[in-house]
Design a protein around this motif. Structure first.
Motif, PDB file in Angstrom:
ATOM      1  N   PRO A  66      10.220   1.201   0.002  1.00 48.36           N
ATOM      2  CA  PRO A  66       9.540   2.473   0.275  1.00 48.36           C
ATOM      3  C   PRO A  66       9.806   3.510  -0.798  1.00 48.36           C
ATOM      4  CG  PRO A  66      11.491   2.258   1.645  1.00 48.36           C
ATOM      5  CD  PRO A  66      11.328   0.949   0.931  1.00 48.36           C
ATOM      6  N   VAL A  67       8.799   4.347  -1.054  1.00 39.72           N
ATOM      7  CA  VAL A  67       8.977   5.520  -1.902  1.00 39.72           C
ATOM      8  C   VAL A  67       9.800   6.542  -1.137  1.00 39.72           C
ATOM      9  CG1 VAL A  67       7.770   7.397  -3.078  1.00 39.72           C
ATOM     10  CG2 VAL A  67       6.799   5.093  -3.079  1.00 39.72           C
ATOM     11  N   ASP A  68      10.754   7.168  -1.829  1.00 38.56           N
ATOM     12  CA  ASP A  68      11.554   8.196  -1.169  1.00 38.56           C
ATOM     13  C   ASP A  68      10.663   9.314  -0.652  1.00 38.56           C
ATOM     14  OD1 ASP A  68      13.985   6.986  -1.467  1.00 38.56           O
ATOM     15  OD2 ASP A  68      14.477   8.010  -3.338  1.00 38.56           O
ATOM     16  N   VAL A  69      10.818   9.621   0.614  1.00 32.98           N
ATOM     17  CA  VAL A  69      10.089  10.724   1.231  1.00 32.98           C
ATOM     18  C   VAL A  69      11.068  11.883   1.403  1.00 32.98           C
ATOM     19  CG1 VAL A  69       8.784  11.499   3.240  1.00 32.98           C
ATOM     20  CG2 VAL A  69       8.534   9.147   2.412  1.00 32.98           C
ATOM     21  N   ILE A  70      10.801  12.987   0.731  1.00 35.01           N
ATOM     22  CA  ILE A  70      11.668  14.174   0.803  1.00 35.01           C
ATOM     23  C   ILE A  70      11.016  15.177   1.746  1.00 35.01           C
ATOM     24  CG2 ILE A  70      12.874  15.952  -0.477  1.00 35.01           C
ATOM     25  CD1 ILE A  70      13.632  13.115  -1.268  1.00 35.01           C
ATOM     26  N   PRO A  71      11.667  15.528   2.828  1.00 30.43           N
ATOM     27  CA  PRO A  71      11.050  16.484   3.764  1.00 30.43           C
ATOM     28  C   PRO A  71      10.879  17.863   3.123  1.00 30.43           C
ATOM     29  CG  PRO A  71      12.935  15.363   4.763  1.00 30.43           C
ATOM     30  CD  PRO A  71      12.980  15.063   3.304  1.00 30.43           C
ATOM     31  N   GLN A  77       0.804  -1.205   0.000  1.00 36.20           N
ATOM     32  CA  GLN A  77       0.000   0.000   0.000  1.00 36.20           C
ATOM     33  C   GLN A  77       0.848   1.271   0.000  1.00 36.20           C
ATOM     34  OE1 GLN A  77      -2.551  -0.657   3.504  1.00 36.20           O
ATOM     35  NE2 GLN A  77      -4.245  -1.127   2.105  1.00 36.20           N
ATOM     36  N   ALA A  78       0.377   2.249  -0.762  1.00 35.90           N
ATOM     37  CA  ALA A  78       0.937   3.599  -0.719  1.00 35.90           C
ATOM     38  C   ALA A  78       0.402   4.290   0.543  1.00 35.90           C
ATOM     39  CB  ALA A  78       0.521   4.364  -1.980  1.00 35.90           C
ATOM     40  N   PRO A  79       1.004   5.378   1.036  1.00 37.76           N
ATOM     41  CA  PRO A  79       2.087   6.088   0.366  1.00 37.76           C
ATOM     42  C   PRO A  79       3.482   5.613   0.744  1.00 37.76           C
ATOM     43  CG  PRO A  79       1.339   7.372   2.223  1.00 37.76           C
ATOM     44  CD  PRO A  79       0.458   6.142   2.181  1.00 37.76           C
ATOM     45  N   ASN A  80       3.614   4.819   1.843  1.00 40.20           N
ATOM     46  CA  ASN A  80       4.977   4.506   2.268  1.00 40.20           C
ATOM     47  C   ASN A  80       5.534   3.232   1.648  1.00 40.20           C
ATOM     48  OD1 ASN A  80       3.670   2.458   3.634  1.00 40.20           O
ATOM     49  ND2 ASN A  80       4.093   3.243   5.686  1.00 40.20           N
ATOM     50  N   ASN A  81       4.671   2.394   1.056  1.00 35.35           N
ATOM     51  CA  ASN A  81       5.091   1.149   0.409  1.00 35.35           C
ATOM     52  C   ASN A  81       5.807   0.187   1.349  1.00 35.35           C
ATOM     53  OD1 ASN A  81       3.970   2.092  -1.905  1.00 35.35           O
ATOM     54  ND2 ASN A  81       5.796   1.959  -3.155  1.00 35.35           N
ATOM     55  N   LEU A  82       5.620   0.358   2.644  1.00 34.89           N
ATOM     56  CA  LEU A  82       6.122  -0.601   3.641  1.00 34.89           C
ATOM     57  C   LEU A  82       4.972  -1.377   4.284  1.00 34.89           C
ATOM     58  CD1 LEU A  82       8.857   1.533   5.455  1.00 34.89           C
ATOM     59  CD2 LEU A  82       9.241  -0.374   3.890  1.00 34.89           C
ATOM     60  N   THR A  83       3.753  -1.024   3.954  1.00 34.40           N
ATOM     61  CA  THR A  83       2.566  -1.651   4.543  1.00 34.40           C
ATOM     62  C   THR A  83       1.957  -2.631   3.551  1.00 34.40           C
ATOM     63  OG1 THR A  83       2.122   0.275   5.923  1.00 34.40           O
ATOM     64  CG2 THR A  83       0.283  -1.226   5.516  1.00 34.40           C
ATOM     65  N   VAL A  84       1.619  -3.834   4.051  1.00 34.09           N
ATOM     66  CA  VAL A  84       1.050  -4.890   3.213  1.00 34.09           C
ATOM     67  C   VAL A  84      -0.353  -5.215   3.715  1.00 34.09           C
ATOM     68  CG1 VAL A  84       1.284  -7.272   2.413  1.00 34.09           C
ATOM     69  CG2 VAL A  84       3.318  -5.836   2.708  1.00 34.09           C
ATOM     70  N   LYS A  85      -1.320  -5.129   2.828  1.00 39.19           N
ATOM     71  CA  LYS A  85      -2.692  -5.516   3.112  1.00 39.19           C
ATOM     72  C   LYS A  85      -2.913  -6.929   2.601  1.00 39.19           C
ATOM     73  CE  LYS A  85      -7.163  -5.428   3.866  1.00 39.19           C
ATOM     74  NZ  LYS A  85      -7.690  -5.588   5.245  1.00 39.19           N
ATOM     75  N   THR A 127      -8.267 -12.289  10.739  1.00 41.56           N
ATOM     76  CA  THR A 127      -8.695 -12.907   9.478  1.00 41.56           C
ATOM     77  C   THR A 127      -7.981 -12.284   8.286  1.00 41.56           C
ATOM     78  OG1 THR A 127     -10.883 -13.346  10.418  1.00 41.56           O
ATOM     79  CG2 THR A 127     -10.686 -13.402   8.011  1.00 41.56           C
ATOM     80  N   GLU A 128      -7.934 -10.954   8.237  1.00 40.60           N
ATOM     81  CA  GLU A 128      -7.266 -10.261   7.149  1.00 40.60           C
ATOM     82  C   GLU A 128      -6.429  -9.115   7.719  1.00 40.60           C
ATOM     83  OE1 GLU A 128      -9.908 -10.928   3.155  1.00 40.60           O
ATOM     84  OE2 GLU A 128     -10.372  -9.137   4.335  1.00 40.60           O
ATOM     85  N   PRO A 129      -5.242  -9.425   8.179  1.00 42.66           N
ATOM     86  CA  PRO A 129      -4.427  -8.397   8.832  1.00 42.66           C
ATOM     87  C   PRO A 129      -3.775  -7.443   7.822  1.00 42.66           C
ATOM     88  CG  PRO A 129      -3.206 -10.440   8.718  1.00 42.66           C
ATOM     89  CD  PRO A 129      -4.587 -10.735   8.182  1.00 42.66           C
ATOM     90  N   THR A 130      -3.395  -6.274   8.338  1.00 41.99           N
ATOM     91  CA  THR A 130      -2.533  -5.333   7.623  1.00 41.99           C
ATOM     92  C   THR A 130      -1.259  -5.196   8.443  1.00 41.99           C
ATOM     93  OG1 THR A 130      -4.385  -4.119   6.654  1.00 41.99           O
ATOM     94  CG2 THR A 130      -2.280  -2.964   6.803  1.00 41.99           C
ATOM     95  N   HIS A 131      -0.118  -5.347   7.780  1.00 45.01           N
ATOM     96  CA  HIS A 131       1.146  -5.359   8.514  1.00 45.01           C
ATOM     97  C   HIS A 131       2.111  -4.359   7.902  1.00 45.01           C
ATOM     98  CE1 HIS A 131       4.241  -6.962  11.146  1.00 45.01           C
ATOM     99  NE2 HIS A 131       5.066  -7.048  10.111  1.00 45.01           N
ATOM    100  N   THR A 132       2.783  -3.580   8.761  1.00 44.22           N
ATOM    101  CA  THR A 132       3.767  -2.598   8.322  1.00 44.22           C
ATOM    102  C   THR A 132       5.158  -3.040   8.734  1.00 44.22           C
ATOM    103  OG1 THR A 132       2.174  -0.780   8.477  1.00 44.22           O
ATOM    104  CG2 THR A 132       4.504  -0.188   8.447  1.00 44.22           C
ATOM    105  N   TYR A 133       6.058  -3.125   7.770  1.00 43.92           N
ATOM    106  CA  TYR A 133       7.445  -3.522   8.027  1.00 43.92           C
ATOM    107  C   TYR A 133       8.273  -2.291   8.378  1.00 43.92           C
ATOM    108  CZ  TYR A 133       6.178  -8.047   6.095  1.00 43.92           C
ATOM    109  OH  TYR A 133       5.583  -9.266   5.890  1.00 43.92           O
ATOM    110  N   SER A 134       9.237  -2.494   9.217  1.00 46.05           N
ATOM    111  CA  SER A 134      10.078  -1.374   9.657  1.00 46.05           C
ATOM    112  C   SER A 134      11.208  -1.083   8.684  1.00 46.05           C
ATOM    113  CB  SER A 134      10.658  -1.660  11.045  1.00 46.05           C
ATOM    114  OG  SER A 134      11.452  -2.841  11.015  1.00 46.05           O
TER     115      SER A 134
END
Length: 344
Positions: free
Chosen positions: A89-94, A20-28, A53-60
């Motif tokens: 992850p998509v590059d996040v530019i501050p 999932q966007a926007p960080n591309n570290l989260t999996v549905k 049943t249907e978790p969403t998980h974010t990797y560090s």
């Protein structure tokens, strides 16, 4: 007769994943399993197992992970399935910005308010050779009054840095202050000179123009002995001025070492029947222009703008992209240009 072996409920493990966007570290995870009574997920990163049943998980961290599903049916039949998932992850530019104000009664004590977006760590350099700070919004005491280039660097969750330098004054300005600019009254050049000391003339004659129009020095000032004059070419090369032609030109001055903030560019202008003439200012973005219109003598006009990055361009623009009219004697004269910094 015992029919129990023919009554087993068969479990079938099945699932799909979506990064999932926007960080591309989260999996549905979408669970497509059949006949599951118990569920256990292993996300492959050492985190605790899940029975959702249907978790969403974010990797560090980015990488390739194996997600394993183990289910059991009501009769104990077990089924497993695993899938590899890649998270990048998509590059996040501050986006970096900050404000500042005096804190308390000490004019040298400045409170900085961090207004940055998408930053997780910060580094401040106060421009006074003191130690840097990693506080999100620090308070700093400067050693003496003066101007300082304060730099804030922000780092995002993806390790990308971005920085912004803001030139500040300590203590902050409370009243408008007139700044020095080069040759504000155009006094250093002889009459009819195209060499305008301290200013940068840019001329672009349109096709068909005889080429003798433009900005130059004349002796019709508001004060002193010189002023800036714009004259437009005409059809009549003998100066009959029966029909003005299209023309574009400018005279500008670039000023560096400014503190960031609000400014006012002012000049005394005499404009008669002169279409397309404007004041011009640029503080680090797009040009800001203000048409001067017509007046019956020298009138002080002003153009407010903001400086970001410590550099400003000020001047005068003539923009006549078409044949405009048949005014016999248009006049545009400028004298006593000024640049003011305004309280923030």
């Amino acid at each position: 007769m015992d029919y129990s072996e023919y009554m087993r409920v068969v479990a079938v493990a099945d699932f799909t994943t979506t990064v999932q966007a926007p960080n591309n570290l989260t999996v549905k995870i979408t669970n497509n399993s059949k006949n599951a009574k118990t569920i256990q997920w292993d996300f492959g990163d050492g985190s605790p197992a899940s029975s959702e049943t249907e978790p969403t998980h974010t990797y560090s961290e980015p990488g390739v992970y194996t997600i394993a599903l183990n289910i059991q049916s009501a009769t104990g039949f077990e089924s497993t399935k695993s899938l590899d998932v890649t998270v990048t992850p998509v590059d996040v530019i501050p986006v970096v910005n900050f404000a500042y104000e005096q804190e308390g009664s000490d004019p040298l004590k400045i409170k900085f308010t961090n207004q940055s977006q998408d930053g997780i760590t910060f580094l401040w350099n106060f421009g006074d050779e003191s130690a840097t700070s990693t506080d999100e919004s620090p308070t700093h005491v400067f050693p003496v009054t003066g101007k300082y280039a304060v730099t804030l660097t922000a780092t995002s969750t993806t390790g990308n840095d971005n920085a912004r330098i803001i030139h500040i004054r300590v203590p902050k300005l409370t009243e408008p202050e007139k700044l020095d600019i080069v040759n504000p009254s155009f006094e250093l050049d002889p009459k009819d000179s195209y060499v305008i000391t301290g200013w940068d003339p840019v001329v672009n004659n349109y096709p068909g123009s005889p080429g003798w129009g433009g900005f130059f020095i004349a002796e019709i000032p508001k004060t002193g002995t010189r002023c800036l004059l714009f004259w437009t070419p005409s059809v009549d090369s003998g100066n009959g001025h029966t029909h003005e032609l299209a023309y574009q030109g400018s005279v500008t001055q670039t000023i560096g070492g400014l503190e960031d903030g609000k400014y006012s560019f002012r000049a005394w202008v005499y404009s008669k029947d002169m279409e397309g003439m404007s004041l011009l200012a640029n503080g680090g973005g797009e040009d800001i222009i203000k048409e001067v219109g017509t007046n019956d003598g020298y009138t002080q006009l002003s153009l407010d703008f903001e400086v970001v990055g410590g550099v400003a361009k000020i001047g005068f623009l003539m923009n006549r992209p078409e044949d405009i009219g048949d005014n016999w004697s248009p006049v545009f004269q400028v004298d006593d240009a000024e640049l003011w910094i305004l309280p923030q």
